[in-house]
Design a protein around this motif. Structure first.
Motif, mmCIF file in Angstrom:
data_model
loop_
_atom_site.group_PDB
_atom_site.id
_atom_site.type_symbol
_atom_site.label_atom_id
_atom_site.label_comp_id
_atom_site.label_asym_id
_atom_site.label_seq_id
_atom_site.Cartn_x
_atom_site.Cartn_y
_atom_site.Cartn_z
ATOM 1 N N GLY A 1 -5.067 -2.335 9.371
ATOM 2 C CA GLY A 1 -4.815 -1.092 8.637
ATOM 3 C C GLY A 1 -4.256 -1.349 7.248
ATOM 4 N N ALA A 2 -3.314 -2.289 7.141
ATOM 5 C CA ALA A 2 -2.737 -2.614 5.838
ATOM 6 C C ALA A 2 -3.783 -3.244 4.920
ATOM 7 C CB ALA A 2 -1.548 -3.551 6.024
ATOM 8 N N GLN B 1 -7.024 -2.694 5.006
ATOM 9 C CA GLN B 1 -7.941 -1.633 4.592
ATOM 10 C C GLN B 1 -7.324 -0.761 3.503
ATOM 11 O OE1 GLN B 1 -8.947 0.288 8.277
ATOM 12 N NE2 GLN B 1 -10.488 -1.258 8.809
ATOM 13 N N LYS B 2 -6.024 -0.460 3.629
ATOM 14 C CA LYS B 2 -5.343 0.317 2.591
ATOM 15 C C LYS B 2 -5.310 -0.466 1.276
ATOM 16 C CE LYS B 2 -2.364 2.740 5.837
ATOM 17 N NZ LYS B 2 -1.006 2.826 6.380
ATOM 18 N N ALA C 1 -8.695 -0.371 -0.286
ATOM 19 C CA ALA C 1 -9.009 0.947 -0.854
ATOM 20 C C ALA C 1 -8.284 1.168 -2.176
ATOM 21 C CB ALA C 1 -8.632 2.042 0.144
ATOM 22 N N MET C 2 -7.047 0.699 -2.280
ATOM 23 C CA MET C 2 -6.265 0.926 -3.493
ATOM 24 C C MET C 2 -6.555 -0.107 -4.585
ATOM 25 S SD MET C 2 -4.619 3.679 -2.923
ATOM 26 C CE MET C 2 -3.444 3.694 -4.252
ATOM 27 N N TYR D 1 2.569 -2.969 1.243
ATOM 28 C CA TYR D 1 1.723 -2.331 2.247
ATOM 29 C C TYR D 1 2.299 -2.561 3.637
ATOM 30 C CZ TYR D 1 -1.711 -1.397 -1.334
ATOM 31 O OH TYR D 1 -2.340 -0.922 -2.465
#
Length: 115
Positions: free
Chosen positions: A63-64, A66-67, A70-71, A87
């Protein structure tokens, strides 16, 4: 006529339910013994805990990542970069005897045995 159909239906259901079953499918494992049941239970509980740690830690990292992707529009160079960019507060601990293997090209995480 209705009685005949009902009897045929009931006899068909009884015949289907009376089939032979594999005794290994319904009985406990052949090596299981009632005296070792508490130890078997504790061992299964320990394995379940290790699996839960592995799955949740990998999911948290994924999840981290992917974040971050994305950023930042790129994957982190290493897992410590997730902490540096906030993150994650800290890297999650891998299960005992295992380590995380990170691939910065595609952002994938694997849990492998510790070297």
């Amino acid at each position: 006529m209705k009685v005949l159909i009902g009897l045929l239906l009931i006899s068909g259901l009884l015949a289907a339910g009376c089939g032979r079953r594999d005794p290994a499918a319904t009985s406990p494992a052949a090596d299981a013994h009632p005296a070792t049941a508490p130890l078997d239970y504790l061992a299964a509980q320990g394995r379940a805990k290790q699996t839960a740690i592995r799955v949740t830690s990998a999911a948290e990292l994924t999840g981290a990542i992917q974040k971050f992707h994305a950023m930042e529009d790129r994957y982190p160079g290493d897992l410590n970069e997730l902490v540096q960019h906030r993150y994650l507060q800290a890297l999650p601990a891998a299960p005992r005897g295992q380590a995380f293997q990170y691939n910065p090209q595609d952002g994938s995480i694997r849990v492998i045995p510790s070297p």
